[in-house]
Design a protein around this motif. Structure first.
Motif: not given
Length: 605
Positions: A218-220, A225-227, A253-255, A292-293
């Motif tokens: 993940a990279d804000f 991000s992977s999903f 933030t939110r990912l 989910w975040y």
């Protein structure tokens, strides 16, 4: 039934087949099956009115297709293929096995490592079982065909699954190398890695069941991000592990990392957090129950930051732990009026529990040894004594979640004490130089480790003034005031995962008011024993020891007051030999010392 043992089969034509099975059964142990087109090909038998089964068992055999796949299953055939004990497949352009033309294949791979791609097309059906085996390649299932994959007994798959019908994994690992799609997935104690560190892949699943672990990046800052996208029902309890990194997000933030359209599945972060640079983040389920975040608003101090800050914070307590043995040594001199030159040695240990100032709590265990020599120097009406000391201490830090640190401290210094024998007034002064060798070992929530080390220096002094008041029957009381200061060199260093840590000069200003009281028992032969107790009130004035982790500013604030208690005994065993022991306890706002002890020997003349 054809049986081959250590046999080489080859063809001269570019379209030749090494071994052709048409409703036939064969086995090979060792050897090599090679063809100009395919090494092995399955097809229906001549004039067969119904589909006929063919079987082939390969044990430690190499199969090569020079201009096609290593194994081809076609012509509507039904094949059972066992690839065992180091069997290898090698085909053109990395294609090692094809199932085509409405064929059916059951492929069992045991104790073998396959390299290359599997292709299922033409309305065919294939079932692959890997048992203690591995595949480094992709499995491509064409629309209209059916492909079921089973991984068991610590099997590994490295590659993509494209439109695969089902994946069942038990105690195994799938390492994705690109976006993948699986209609039905069931995991039991298995792991799916959505790419390597810094790779962001999408896993599309029709339905999910069981208990699995999904590893992702993940990279804000880049909003990447992977999903995991589950379009149907998801059940079971699953773990999401976000790979740690030493680099900070640009923005918090939110990912979005998981979507499940239906079902009651739960997803939780392995280790409880995702560690990204100086901060750790939590996984939050959206109010709709489907998403989910990673939530930037939940950030806390990361294990890397905790370890870096603890090392910066520990040097003053290391210094004071070393000073405690010297102070009790100087008190021992006063009990004998400081009239004799001598050599001395002390060993000591202590434990400090440091509270979560700036979120950086830890335990420090210290052990050390000091050596010294001193001699009286009569000046004026008082009695002066001067001395030199040197020593080493080792402090081990215990931080949360398996992270740790250590400080090896090497020191040298000088001290002096003045005692007016008639009035009992005294003055003690210490100047001590330290060289610190610091090491950090960090355990992150994803199981990754990082380490770093640096050296720095410190210089400190202690001044104490008091009065040794002798009472009747050998009793005495000794009120005192002490002021200590230590300055630790600023330093910057990096952990092996890229996290950058930098401290300003660390300072400590400690004031103390206390009293010691005891009684001296004179024995025969010039021997004596002197037990004592002491109590003190201490206050740390320094409250602004700043440090930066990835340009985030933190303040190691250990200011505040604490109380100290101690008991000890000094014994003169002969005219030239003395022993001493002391035990201490203290507790305050930010620091507790559950125990501190020192034991010493002195030879004097």
């Amino acid at each position: 039934m054809l049986e081959l043992r250590n046999t080489l089969v080859d063809t001269t034509q570019d379209t030749g087949i090494g071994l052709s099975l048409q409703a036939a059964h064969a086995s090979a142990v060792g050897g090599r099956l090679e063809g100009g087109l395919h090494g092995v090909a399955f097809s229906q038998g001549f004039n067969e009115p119904v589909r006929a089964d063919s079987t082939l068992k390969l044990d430690g055999t190499a199969v090569v297709g020079r201009n096609g796949s290593a194994v081809y299953i076609g012509d509507g055939s039904e094949a059972t293929l066992d690839l065992l004990n180091g069997t290898t497949l090698n085909g053109k352009d990395g294609l090692i096995l094809e199932v085509d033309q409405a064929s059916r294949a059951t492929v069992n791979v045991g104790n073998s490592a396959l390299e290359g791609n599997l292709n299922i097309s033409g309305n065919s059906t294939a079932a692959f079982t890997f048992d203690g085996a591995s595949l480094n390649g992709n499995i491509d299932n064409e629309a209209g065909s059916t492909t079921n994959v089973r991984l068991q007994n610590a099997s590994t798959l490295t590659g993509t699954l494209n439109n695969v019908t089902s994946l069942t994994a038990n105690g195994s690992h799938w390492q994705m190398t690109g976006d993948s799609r699986v209609a039905t997935m069931s995991l039991t104690d298995s792991t799916v890695s959505l790419g390597d560190a810094g790779e962001f892949y999408r896993l599309s699943i029709g339905s999910l069941a069981g208990s699995g672990t999904f590893v992702m990046s993940a990279d804000f800052g880049q909003q990447q991000s992977s999903f995991i996208d589950i379009s149907g029902t998801a059940t079971g309890n699953h773990t999401v592990v976000v790979r740690s990194t030493g680099i900070d997000p640009i923005v918090d933030t939110r990912l979005h990392v998981v979507h499940a359209e239906g079902g009651d599945a739960s997803f939780a972060l392995g280790g409880g957090t995702a560690d990204l640079g100086a901060w750790s983040y939590k996984l939050v389920q959206d109010s709709n129950g489907k998403d989910w975040y990673l939530d930037g608003s939940t950030r806390t101090v990361s294990p890397g930051t905790r370890t870096a800050m603890a090392l910066f914070n520990t040097a003053p307590t290391v210094w004071y732990g070393e000073l405690a043995s010297l102070r009790s040594r100087m008190g021992e001199l006063r009990y004998n009026d400081g009239r004799s030159a001598g050599l001395w040695m002390r060993t000591y240990g202590s434990k400090y529990n440091v509270a979560d100032a700036s979120g950086v709590g830890y335990s420090q265990n210290q052990q050390g040894i000091s050596f010294g020599a001193d001699a009286p120097l009569p000046i004026g009406d008082g009695q002066w004594l001067i001395g030199l000391l040197a020593g080493h201490s080792r402090s081990d830090l215990d931080l949360t979640r398996g992270s740790s640190g250590s400080i090896d401290s090497y020191y040298a210094g000088a001290y002096t004490t003045w005692l007016d024998a008639q009035s009992g007034y005294y003055f003690d002064a210490v100047l001590k130089y330290n060289r610190y060798q610091n090491n950090a070992k960090v355990m992150f929530s994803d199981g990754a480790r990082a380490k770093g080390d640096y050296d720095n220096h410190g210089l400190g002094t202690s001044l104490e003034f008091g009065r040794h008041i002798k009472l009747d029957q050998g009793y005495f009381v000794e009120p005192y005031a002490q002021l200590s200061a230590v300055f630790i060199q600023d330093k910057d260093y990096a952990l092996s995962n890229g996290l950058q840590a930098e401290s300003d000069q660390t300072r400590s200003y400690l004031g103390k008011l206390g009293v010691t009281t005891g009684r001296r028992f004179e024995l025969d032969g010039g021997r004596s024993v002197q037990p004592y107790v002491k109590a003190a009130y201490a206050h740390e004035f320094a409250n602004n020891n700043k440090a930066r982790v990835n340009d985030n500013v933190f303040n190691n604030d250990l200011s505040g007051s604490r109380g100290e208690l101690g008991v000890g005994v000094s014994a003169t065993l002969s005219r030239s030999f003395q022993v001493h022991g002391e035990f201490d306890y203290s507790n305050g706002k930010h620091i507790e010392q559950p125990y501190g002890f020192n034991v010493g020997l002195r030879y004097f003349w």
